[in-house]
Design a protein around this motif. Structure first.
Motif, PDB file in Angstrom:
ATOM      1  N   CYS A  29     -17.347  38.278 -41.800  1.00  0.00           N
ATOM      2  CA  CYS A  29     -16.702  38.850 -40.614  1.00  0.00           C
ATOM      3  C   CYS A  29     -15.423  39.590 -40.990  1.00  0.00           C
ATOM      4  CB  CYS A  29     -16.406  37.758 -39.588  1.00  0.00           C
ATOM      5  SG  CYS A  29     -17.890  37.052 -38.853  1.00  0.00           S
ATOM      6  N   LYS A  30     -14.699  39.050 -41.958  1.00  0.00           N
ATOM      7  CA  LYS A  30     -13.465  39.696 -42.395  1.00  0.00           C
ATOM      8  C   LYS A  30     -13.765  41.070 -42.991  1.00  0.00           C
ATOM      9  CE  LYS A  30      -9.171  38.836 -44.786  1.00  0.00           C
ATOM     10  NZ  LYS A  30      -8.319  37.815 -45.354  1.00  0.00           N
ATOM     11  N   THR A  31     -14.857  41.177 -43.741  1.00  0.00           N
ATOM     12  CA  THR A  31     -15.249  42.464 -44.319  1.00  0.00           C
ATOM     13  C   THR A  31     -15.587  43.466 -43.225  1.00  0.00           C
ATOM     14  OG1 THR A  31     -16.077  41.395 -46.312  1.00  0.00           O
ATOM     15  CG2 THR A  31     -16.914  43.598 -45.845  1.00  0.00           C
ATOM     16  N   ILE A  32     -16.302  43.022 -42.208  1.00  0.00           N
ATOM     17  CA  ILE A  32     -16.646  43.907 -41.092  1.00  0.00           C
ATOM     18  C   ILE A  32     -15.370  44.411 -40.418  1.00  0.00           C
ATOM     19  CG2 ILE A  32     -17.723  44.016 -38.797  1.00  0.00           C
ATOM     20  CD1 ILE A  32     -19.753  41.897 -39.870  1.00  0.00           C
ATOM     21  N   ALA A  33     -14.469  43.489 -40.105  1.00  0.00           N
ATOM     22  CA  ALA A  33     -13.207  43.863 -39.441  1.00  0.00           C
ATOM     23  C   ALA A  33     -12.373  44.772 -40.333  1.00  0.00           C
ATOM     24  CB  ALA A  33     -12.425  42.607 -39.061  1.00  0.00           C
ATOM     25  N   LYS A  34     -12.344  44.479 -41.632  1.00  0.00           N
ATOM     26  CA  LYS A  34     -11.537  45.264 -42.564  1.00  0.00           C
ATOM     27  C   LYS A  34     -12.053  46.700 -42.683  1.00  0.00           C
ATOM     28  CE  LYS A  34      -9.599  45.278 -47.166  1.00  0.00           C
ATOM     29  NZ  LYS A  34      -9.507  44.633 -48.462  1.00  0.00           N
ATOM     30  N   ASN A  35     -13.359  46.889 -42.609  1.00  0.00           N
ATOM     31  CA  ASN A  35     -13.919  48.239 -42.672  1.00  0.00           C
ATOM     32  C   ASN A  35     -13.456  49.105 -41.510  1.00  0.00           C
ATOM     33  OD1 ASN A  35     -15.326  47.737 -45.016  1.00  0.00           O
ATOM     34  ND2 ASN A  35     -17.252  47.311 -43.990  1.00  0.00           N
ATOM     35  N   ILE A  36     -13.081  48.475 -40.423  1.00  0.00           N
ATOM     36  CA  ILE A  36     -12.680  49.215 -39.227  1.00  0.00           C
ATOM     37  C   ILE A  36     -11.164  49.243 -39.057  1.00  0.00           C
ATOM     38  CG2 ILE A  36     -12.856  49.251 -36.688  1.00  0.00           C
ATOM     39  CD1 ILE A  36     -15.689  47.988 -37.095  1.00  0.00           C
ATOM     40  N   LEU A  37     -10.500  48.131 -39.336  1.00  0.00           N
ATOM     41  CA  LEU A  37      -9.079  48.012 -38.987  1.00  0.00           C
ATOM     42  C   LEU A  37      -8.106  48.232 -40.134  1.00  0.00           C
ATOM     43  CD1 LEU A  37      -9.424  44.894 -36.679  1.00  0.00           C
ATOM     44  CD2 LEU A  37      -9.064  47.255 -35.964  1.00  0.00           C
TER      45      LEU A  37
END
Length: 187
Positions: A29-37
């Motif tokens: 989930c952190k990777t998903i969020a990091k790709n966007i934020l």
């Protein structure tokens, strides 16, 4: 712990469910969020919000694929945070690039029919992705669901950035044709 066991913890309202979710899917989930934020503070806030939202949705929802369920929640929250910030610095511009790339083949529905058409459109796009060969489906979802950098996708497949860009262009054109055929876009 297996996904079904974690989901059962949610149904029992056992707070260990959040800990187990974080242990199993926190990095994902952190990777998903990091790709966007890209902002560590926003990423952590997004993860916290993800766990709260999962807690509030289970029950009554019983997800068939827990990993996809939590990924979608994380992605949606991160995109909402990105849109709220309206900052071109966040996400190193990747989200803006992704949205610009898809703008040519996703219809703009700003009228009353929007909510009904949105579900239908989602179904058409899912069918489109499912019809692709696995490599193309992975490339498409990596870019347009997870907002991954083209360079990262290229590295994963041993391709050049140019090859990935060409594949993505071909897939967008294919999606656009599918949406025209389904009546979502004018030809």
């Amino acid at each position: 712990m297996k996904d079904e066991e974690i989901i059962n913890l949610y149904f029992r309202r056992d707070e260990r469910a959040i800990e187990e979710t974080d242990l199993k899917y926190g990095k994902y989930c952190k990777t998903i969020a990091k790709n966007i934020l890209w902002s560590e503070q926003d990423i952590e806030e997004c993860l916290d919000d993800t766990y709260v939202k999962v807690w509030n949705r289970i029950p009554p929802t019983k997800p068939r694929i827990f990993r996809a369920f939590i990924a979608k929640i994380t992605r949606d929250l991160a995109l909402n945070m990105f849109n709220a910030s309206k900052s071109s610095k966040r996400g190193s511009g990747v989200v803006n690039e992704v949205l610009d790339e898809l703008a040519e083949c996703i219809p703009d529905n700003s009228d009353v029919e929007h909510s009904v058409l949105e579900k239908e459109l989602e179904s058409v796009i899912k069918d489109f992705v499912n019809s692709l060969d696995p490599k193309d489906a992975y490339i498409f979802t990596s870019r347009y669901f997870y907002a991954e950098e083209i360079a990262n996708i290229a590295t994963k497949f041993g391709m050049t950035r140019h090859n990935v860009t060409v594949v993505l262009g071909r897939l967008r054109k294919k999606l656009q044709g599918r949406l025209v055929k389904e009546g979502y876009l004018a030809s």
